[in-house]
Design an enzyme around this catalytic site. Structure first.
Site, PDB file in Angstrom:
ATOM      1  N   LYS A 128       1.037  -1.212   0.038  1.00 55.18           N
ATOM      2  CA  LYS A 128       0.081  -0.094  -0.095  1.00 55.18           C
ATOM      3  C   LYS A 128       0.926   1.414  -0.027  1.00 55.18           C
ATOM      4  CE  LYS A 128      -4.408   1.197   0.127  1.00 55.18           C
ATOM      5  NZ  LYS A 128      -5.503   0.630  -0.452  1.00 55.18           N
ATOM      6  N   ASP A 168      -6.836   4.389  -4.757  1.00 55.64           N
ATOM      7  CA  ASP A 168      -7.500   4.565  -3.313  1.00 55.64           C
ATOM      8  C   ASP A 168      -8.059   5.711  -3.105  1.00 55.64           C
ATOM      9  OD1 ASP A 168      -7.821   2.674  -0.887  1.00 55.64           O
ATOM     10  OD2 ASP A 168      -7.139   4.491   0.087  1.00 55.64           O
TER      11      ASP A 168
HETATM   12  P1  NDP Z   1     -12.810   8.175  -3.355  1.00 56.06           P
HETATM   13  O1  NDP Z   1     -11.550   9.208  -2.965  1.00 56.06           O
HETATM   14  O2  NDP Z   1     -13.123   7.952  -4.613  1.00 56.06           O
HETATM   15  O3  NDP Z   1     -14.147   8.713  -2.433  1.00 56.06           O
HETATM   16  C1  NDP Z   1     -13.739   8.883  -0.794  1.00 56.06           C
HETATM   17  C2  NDP Z   1     -15.120   9.138  -0.235  1.00 56.06           C
HETATM   18  O4  NDP Z   1     -15.033   8.947   1.062  1.00 56.06           O
HETATM   19  C3  NDP Z   1     -15.465  10.655  -0.713  1.00 56.06           C
HETATM   20  O5  NDP Z   1     -16.930  10.732  -0.739  1.00 56.06           O
HETATM   21  C4  NDP Z   1     -14.995  11.118   0.711  1.00 56.06           C
HETATM   22  O6  NDP Z   1     -15.423  12.457   1.006  1.00 56.06           O
HETATM   23  C5  NDP Z   1     -15.249  10.294   1.617  1.00 56.06           C
HETATM   24  N1  NDP Z   1     -14.385  10.385   2.917  1.00 56.06           N
HETATM   25  C6  NDP Z   1     -12.898  10.419   2.518  1.00 56.06           C
HETATM   26  N2  NDP Z   1     -12.367  10.665   3.980  1.00 56.06           N
HETATM   27  C7  NDP Z   1     -13.316  10.865   4.761  1.00 56.06           C
HETATM   28  C8  NDP Z   1     -13.407  10.978   6.010  1.00 56.06           C
HETATM   29  N3  NDP Z   1     -12.298  11.308   6.852  1.00 56.06           N
HETATM   30  N4  NDP Z   1     -14.610  11.265   6.737  1.00 56.06           N
HETATM   31  C9  NDP Z   1     -15.830  11.182   6.042  1.00 56.06           C
HETATM   32  N5  NDP Z   1     -15.661  10.761   4.521  1.00 56.06           N
HETATM   33  C10 NDP Z   1     -14.636  10.803   3.953  1.00 56.06           C
HETATM   34  O7  NDP Z   1     -12.123   7.059  -2.502  1.00 56.06           O
HETATM   35  P2  NDP Z   1     -12.678   5.367  -2.754  1.00 56.06           P
HETATM   36  O8  NDP Z   1     -14.095   5.480  -3.020  1.00 56.06           O
HETATM   37  O9  NDP Z   1     -11.781   4.912  -3.665  1.00 56.06           O
HETATM   38  O10 NDP Z   1     -12.342   4.874  -1.314  1.00 56.06           O
HETATM   39  C11 NDP Z   1     -13.328   4.646  -0.232  1.00 56.06           C
HETATM   40  C12 NDP Z   1     -12.730   3.606   0.530  1.00 56.06           C
HETATM   41  O11 NDP Z   1     -12.607   2.425  -0.051  1.00 56.06           O
HETATM   42  C13 NDP Z   1     -11.512   3.750   1.274  1.00 56.06           C
HETATM   43  O12 NDP Z   1     -11.700   3.038   2.482  1.00 56.06           O
HETATM   44  C14 NDP Z   1     -10.676   2.944   0.484  1.00 56.06           C
HETATM   45  O13 NDP Z   1      -9.352   2.212   1.213  1.00 56.06           O
HETATM   46  C15 NDP Z   1     -11.632   1.685   0.076  1.00 56.06           C
HETATM   47  N6  NDP Z   1     -11.392   0.633  -1.020  1.00 56.06           N
HETATM   48  C16 NDP Z   1     -11.161   1.341  -2.137  1.00 56.06           C
HETATM   49  C17 NDP Z   1     -10.935   0.480  -3.263  1.00 56.06           C
HETATM   50  C18 NDP Z   1     -11.014   1.097  -4.633  1.00 56.06           C
HETATM   51  O14 NDP Z   1     -11.028   0.153  -5.527  1.00 56.06           O
HETATM   52  N7  NDP Z   1     -11.018   2.392  -4.961  1.00 56.06           N
HETATM   53  C19 NDP Z   1     -10.728  -0.942  -3.232  1.00 56.06           C
HETATM   54  C20 NDP Z   1     -10.970  -1.219  -1.761  1.00 56.06           C
HETATM   55  C21 NDP Z   1     -11.212  -0.407  -0.921  1.00 56.06           C
HETATM   56  P3  NDP Z   1     -14.793  13.926   0.521  1.00 56.06           P
HETATM   57  O15 NDP Z   1     -14.867  13.975  -0.923  1.00 56.06           O
HETATM   58  O16 NDP Z   1     -15.389  14.847   1.427  1.00 56.06           O
HETATM   59  O17 NDP Z   1     -13.313  13.598   1.092  1.00 56.06           O
END
Ligand code: NDP
Length: 448
Positions: A128, A168
């Site tokens: 990671k 991510d």
């Molecule tokens: P994105 O950057 O596309 O989206 C993240 C989302 O989560 C946004 O809506 C963001 O809001 C919100 N967010 C981030 N930080 C916080 C916080 N501290 N409090 C509340 N909301 C928050 O990321 P992903 O969708 O790719 O990833 C989301 C989760 O899924 C993570 O935990 C990641 O590790 C996990 N994941 C992702 C994978 C992938 O293929 N992308 C695979 C497996 C797991 P804002 O815009 O306001 O920051």
């Protein structure tokens, strides 16, 4: 807390050596606790110090990333890559760009990734990485310059058979394009060193949708087997509105559910008529805006400041898809009180350990992240296969493979939970099923 001296000793030692890394210790505690029943039956684990080696990354890299912003100012960020465990294949795992990123977060994600990748049944080790760079409010050229500077250091540590990063939080198709472009220029070769690439230059169909779709495939199978249920006519809440949340929403709707709420880090929207996904996609994917803008398209919806309030809404299925520790014990109690039947994790470690244990105790279907969100990395594995073959599969072919993998993951972890005597303990099921393969590989490969 611990039943065995060995596991207790390993955790105490880890705590001493990583005392300020709370997320890493949280992930390690969750895993170690649930491995105890396996370890007592397998003395070779202690005899070969497998656990001590399992919790210590093979390599941890930290580096400076200097770049120039649009005002001509030099900016300095910190970059990371943890190459956690390569016993079953090359390191594989995403890059996160978010101001909260530090060594603890990268190591917790790396450790989880080792077990997740093992669960996919594909030959991938765990890694990671990321940076404390904040993409919010940056121009496209600033994002490009940062990605180029980041890759100018990272390229020497990765490779298509060594370590294959992906996206991510904060790293989507745009960032992967800039990172891949820089790698190609420096190395003068086109190889599948990153996944999540654009379709015209080696990306796989379904990779964008994979984590969200996979989450729903996993949850649908769990609903069917554990409660003779499905997504049909269920109300669903989804935290986040990024990549994982958007495609979880799309698939949940396709499977017959009504998604009534989504969020970002500022607050959540509630739409009793069902979230209009095209509106969310346009706000988030095209305009990179805030979820509260949903109200200018759908004035009948309601917006509440504060992301955590979303868990107070009554629903049948909850899919936390934002970030770690977003769902605590209080939120878990509210969900259970309001009649939730399944909680499946799209984000990594979104439930605190207390919340996860509460779901298990209350016989709620619980999809632990390392199993339920493994569809993203599994499809990355399929992208690697297509790159090696110099070939691309159709959307339907990749989607079917993803579905098969997610169904298989559910059955593998459920089988272990049944053997442990508690079908709802899918947390131990996932940890033990993922660990067994890694431990066997480590034992076979000699001491390293
Ligand atoms: P994105 O950057 O596309 O989206 C993240 C989302 O989560 C946004 O809506 C963001 O809001 C919100 N967010 C981030 N930080 C916080 C916080 N501290 N409090 C509340 N909301 C928050 O990321 P992903 O969708 O790719 O990833 C989301 C989760 O899924 C993570 O935990 C990641 O590790 C996990 N994941 C992702 C994978 C992938 O293929 N992308 C695979 C497996 C797991 P804002 O815009 O306001 O920051």
């Amino acid at each position: 807390m611990f039943q065995t001296d060995y596991v207790k000793r390993v955790f105490e030692d880890l705590k001493k050596r990583n005392e300020n890394e709370k997320e890493f210790l949280q992930a390690a505690l969750e895993i170690l606790e649930s491995l105890e029943s396996y370890i007592v039956k397998h003395p070779e684990i202690e005899n070969n110090k497998i656990l001590e080696r399992f919790v210590e990354p093979e390599r941890f890299l930290q580096f400076r990333v200097s770049w120039v912003d649009d005002q001509g100012e030099v900016q300095v960020n910190r970059g990371y890559r943890v190459q956690f465990n390569s016993s079953i294949g090359p390191y594989k795992g995403g890059l996160r760009f978010h101001p909260s990123v530090n060594a603890s977060i990268i190591k917790f994600l790396g450790l989880e990734q080792v077990l997740k990748n093992s669960l996919t049944s594909l030959p991938m080790g765990g890694g990671k990485g990321g940076s404390d760079f904040d993409p919010k409010g940056k121009s496209d050229h600033e994002i490009m310059r940062f990605c180029q500077a980041f890759m100018t250091e990272l390229y020497r540590h990765i490779g298509e058979d060594t370590d294959i990063p992906a996206g991510d939080i904060g790293v989507g198709a745009r960032e992967i394009g800039y990172l891949f472009g820089q790698y190609k220029r420096i190395q003068n070769k086109t190889v599948g060193v990153l996944t999540g690439k654009g379709i015209p230059f080696g990306g796989s169909l379904v990779r964008t949708e994979a984590t969200g779709y996979g989450l729903c495939y996993f949850t649908e199978e769990a609903l069917k087997i554990m409660k003779n249920e499905s997504f049909q006519n269920k109300t669903v809440i989804i935290s986040g509105s990024g990549n994982v949340a958007i495609y979880a929403c799309q698939k949940a709707k396709e499977l017959g559910a009504k998604v009534i709420a989504m969020s970002d880090s500022n607050g959540y929207v509630y739409d009793s008529n069902g979230i209009q996904l095209e509106v969310v996609k346009s706000i988030k994917e095209e305009k990179r805006g805030r979820i509260k803008e949903y109200l200018s398209y759908v004035p009948t919806a309601v917006y509440q400041e504060g992301a955590s309030g979303i868990w107070q809404l009554p629903c049948d299925i909850a899919l936390p898809c934002a970030t770690q520790n977003e769902l605590d014990l209080e939120a878990a109690k509210a969900l259970v009180k309001n009649g939730v039947i399944a909680v499946s994790e799209g984000a990594n470690m979104p439930s605190t350990l207390e919340a996860a244990k509460y779901f298990i105790e209350k016989k709620i279907i619980y999809g632990p992240a390392k199993a339920a969100n493994a569809g993203g990395v599994a499809t990355s594995g399929l992208e690697m296969s297509q790159n090696s073959l110099r070939y691309s599969w159709s959307f339907e072919e990749v989607d079917q493979k993803l579905k098969d993998i997610m169904v298989q993951i559910f059955h593998n972890i459920y089988k272990v939970a049944l053997e442990l005597g508690n079908p709802y303990d899918t947390l131990s099921g996932a940890n033990i099923a993922g660990f067994e393969k890694v431990a066997k590989a480590m034992l076979s490969l000699g001491i390293y």
